[in-house]
Motif scaffolding. Structure first.
Motif, mmCIF file in Angstrom:
data_model
loop_
_atom_site.group_PDB
_atom_site.id
_atom_site.type_symbol
_atom_site.label_atom_id
_atom_site.label_comp_id
_atom_site.label_asym_id
_atom_site.label_seq_id
_atom_site.Cartn_x
_atom_site.Cartn_y
_atom_site.Cartn_z
ATOM 1 N N VAL A 36 0.848 -1.194 0.000
ATOM 2 C CA VAL A 36 0.000 0.000 0.000
ATOM 3 C C VAL A 36 0.881 1.241 0.000
ATOM 4 O O VAL A 36 1.643 1.487 0.949
ATOM 5 N N GLY A 37 0.798 2.015 -1.073
ATOM 6 C CA GLY A 37 1.523 3.277 -1.172
ATOM 7 C C GLY A 37 0.613 4.446 -0.833
ATOM 8 O O GLY A 37 -0.495 4.258 -0.297
ATOM 9 N N GLU A 38 1.109 5.629 -1.164
ATOM 10 C CA GLU A 38 0.418 6.850 -0.761
ATOM 11 C C GLU A 38 -0.631 7.284 -1.799
ATOM 12 O O GLU A 38 -1.834 7.246 -1.539
ATOM 13 N N ALA A 39 -0.163 7.652 -2.957
ATOM 14 C CA ALA A 39 -1.043 8.159 -4.015
ATOM 15 C C ALA A 39 -0.258 8.122 -5.319
ATOM 16 O O ALA A 39 0.975 8.151 -5.297
ATOM 17 N N PRO A 40 -0.941 8.077 -6.450
ATOM 18 C CA PRO A 40 -0.209 8.063 -7.723
ATOM 19 C C PRO A 40 0.576 9.351 -7.930
ATOM 20 O O PRO A 40 0.166 10.423 -7.495
ATOM 21 N N GLY A 41 1.733 9.215 -8.589
ATOM 22 C CA GLY A 41 2.489 10.380 -9.048
ATOM 23 C C GLY A 41 2.229 10.580 -10.534
ATOM 24 O O GLY A 41 1.303 9.974 -11.098
ATOM 25 N N ASN A 43 3.885 9.628 -13.264
ATOM 26 C CA ASN A 43 4.000 8.439 -14.135
ATOM 27 C C ASN A 43 2.804 7.509 -13.977
ATOM 28 O O ASN A 43 2.294 6.951 -14.947
ATOM 29 N N GLU A 44 2.388 7.360 -12.724
ATOM 30 C CA GLU A 44 1.271 6.449 -12.444
ATOM 31 C C GLU A 44 -0.026 7.015 -13.049
ATOM 32 O O GLU A 44 -0.845 6.279 -13.603
ATOM 33 N N ASP A 45 -0.160 8.336 -12.952
ATOM 34 C CA ASP A 45 -1.342 9.007 -13.501
ATOM 35 C C ASP A 45 -1.388 8.832 -15.023
ATOM 36 O O ASP A 45 -2.451 8.669 -15.618
ATOM 37 N N GLU A 49 -1.226 2.860 -13.544
ATOM 38 C CA GLU A 49 -0.798 1.728 -12.716
ATOM 39 C C GLU A 49 0.065 2.254 -11.564
ATOM 40 O O GLU A 49 0.927 3.113 -11.790
ATOM 41 N N PRO A 50 -0.137 1.720 -10.334
ATOM 42 C CA PRO A 50 0.680 2.201 -9.204
ATOM 43 C C PRO A 50 2.148 1.826 -9.361
ATOM 44 O O PRO A 50 2.475 0.777 -9.923
ATOM 45 N N PHE A 51 2.999 2.665 -8.848
ATOM 46 C CA PHE A 51 4.441 2.395 -8.760
ATOM 47 C C PHE A 51 5.057 1.950 -10.098
ATOM 48 O O PHE A 51 5.585 0.853 -10.217
ATOM 49 N N VAL A 52 4.974 2.838 -11.085
ATOM 50 C CA VAL A 52 5.633 2.550 -12.364
ATOM 51 C C VAL A 52 6.790 3.513 -12.639
ATOM 52 O O VAL A 52 7.498 3.358 -13.616
ATOM 53 N N THR A 76 -1.274 -1.276 -4.407
ATOM 54 C CA THR A 76 -2.345 -0.280 -4.459
ATOM 55 C C THR A 76 -1.906 0.976 -3.708
ATOM 56 O O THR A 76 -0.777 1.061 -3.223
ATOM 57 N N ASN A 77 -2.772 1.955 -3.624
ATOM 58 C CA ASN A 77 -2.472 3.207 -2.921
ATOM 59 C C ASN A 77 -3.620 3.589 -1.993
ATOM 60 O O ASN A 77 -4.758 3.173 -2.208
ATOM 61 N N CYS A 78 -3.305 4.410 -0.990
ATOM 62 C CA CYS A 78 -4.353 4.917 -0.081
ATOM 63 C C CYS A 78 -5.339 5.803 -0.836
ATOM 64 O O CYS A 78 -6.528 5.821 -0.539
ATOM 65 N N VAL A 154 9.823 1.726 4.918
ATOM 66 C CA VAL A 154 10.097 3.059 4.370
ATOM 67 C C VAL A 154 9.583 3.078 2.929
ATOM 68 O O VAL A 154 9.399 2.031 2.304
ATOM 69 N N HIS A 155 9.334 4.265 2.409
ATOM 70 C CA HIS A 155 8.897 4.393 1.016
ATOM 71 C C HIS A 155 10.100 4.134 0.105
ATOM 72 O O HIS A 155 11.217 4.560 0.424
ATOM 73 N N PRO A 156 9.896 3.448 -1.024
ATOM 74 C CA PRO A 156 11.052 3.203 -1.904
ATOM 75 C C PRO A 156 11.773 4.484 -2.323
ATOM 76 O O PRO A 156 13.006 4.475 -2.491
HETATM 77 N N1 URA Z 1 4.452 6.602 -4.715
HETATM 78 C C1 URA Z 1 3.338 6.102 -4.164
HETATM 79 O O1 URA Z 1 3.151 6.188 -2.957
HETATM 80 N N2 URA Z 1 2.460 5.497 -4.964
HETATM 81 C C2 URA Z 1 2.669 5.337 -6.262
HETATM 82 O O2 URA Z 1 1.838 4.720 -6.925
HETATM 83 C C3 URA Z 1 3.857 5.854 -6.805
HETATM 84 C C4 URA Z 1 4.728 6.484 -6.026
#
Ligand code: URA
Length: 195
Positions: A36-41, A43-45, A49-52, A76-78, A154-156
């Protein structure tokens, strides 16, 4: 997909204006590991797709190190829409999207949830979290009548600015794979030494 996707949500005025699309979670609907991540950035937008972006390739590296592929896990993201200027999601936005995350958790019922960074850790643990200090800690997150075993990470992206966080991140993901019973590491081999 299987009630996991959100279609046409208009709960957050500002995010409706800033997003190109809703970025739903990806990965098997019966995955044992849910990230579970935070929100799309940006690239994801763009890709839906999350975390691309850069964070995503670090996550992919850590998964590979743990003997996993992106296709083995769910991500996924929050919050499912990109906040403007990559700001953190507000508490209202987190609250508006919370039901979608809870539904994903309950449909998936994963062996382990991995919270990637401060925002998802605090959102799910419902308290302030010092992620650098608490990375690798395993806690039970209670939602309704269900409890989800969760590991704080931690966040990547944090690994880009601080080399020591890279080690913490890779170790946490390897530990998560072990805990979820999905680790296929080759005799425990790690490529950490190459970073
Ligand atoms: N960081 C996030 O937390 N979520 C993403 O999808 C991409 C980067």
């Amino acid at each position: 997909m299987d009630g996991l996707d959100v279609v046409g949500c208009e709960r957050c005025d500002e995010l409706c204006r800033s997003r190109s699309r809703i970025v739903n979670g990806v990965g098997p609907a019966d995955a044992d590991l849910l990230f579970v991540g935070e929100a799309p950035g940006a690239n994801e937008d763009e890709e839906g797709e999350p975390f691309v972006g850069r964070s995503g390739s670090i996550l992919d590296d850590a998964l590979r190190d743990a003997g996993l592929a992106r296709a083995d896990v769910r991500i996924t993201n929050c919050v499912r829409c990109r906040p403007p200027d990559n700001r953190d999601p507000t508490s209202d936005e987190l609250a508006n999207c919370r039901g979608y995350l809870e539904r994903e958790l309950s449909l998936l019922d994963p062996e382990l949830v991995v919270t990637l960074g401060k925002v998802p850790s605090e959102h799910l643990l419902d308290r302030s979290v010092a992620v650098t200090k608490e990375a690798g800690d395993v806690v039970d997150v209670r939602l309704g009548d269900r409890s989800y075993r969760t590991i704080v990470s931690v966040h990547p992206a944090a690994t880009l600015y601080d080399g020591s966080q890279r080690e913490t991140f890779f170790e946490t993901i390897a530990h998560a794979a072990d805990l979820a019973g999905v680790s296929e590491r080759d005799g425990g081999q790690s490529n950490l030494g190459s970073f």
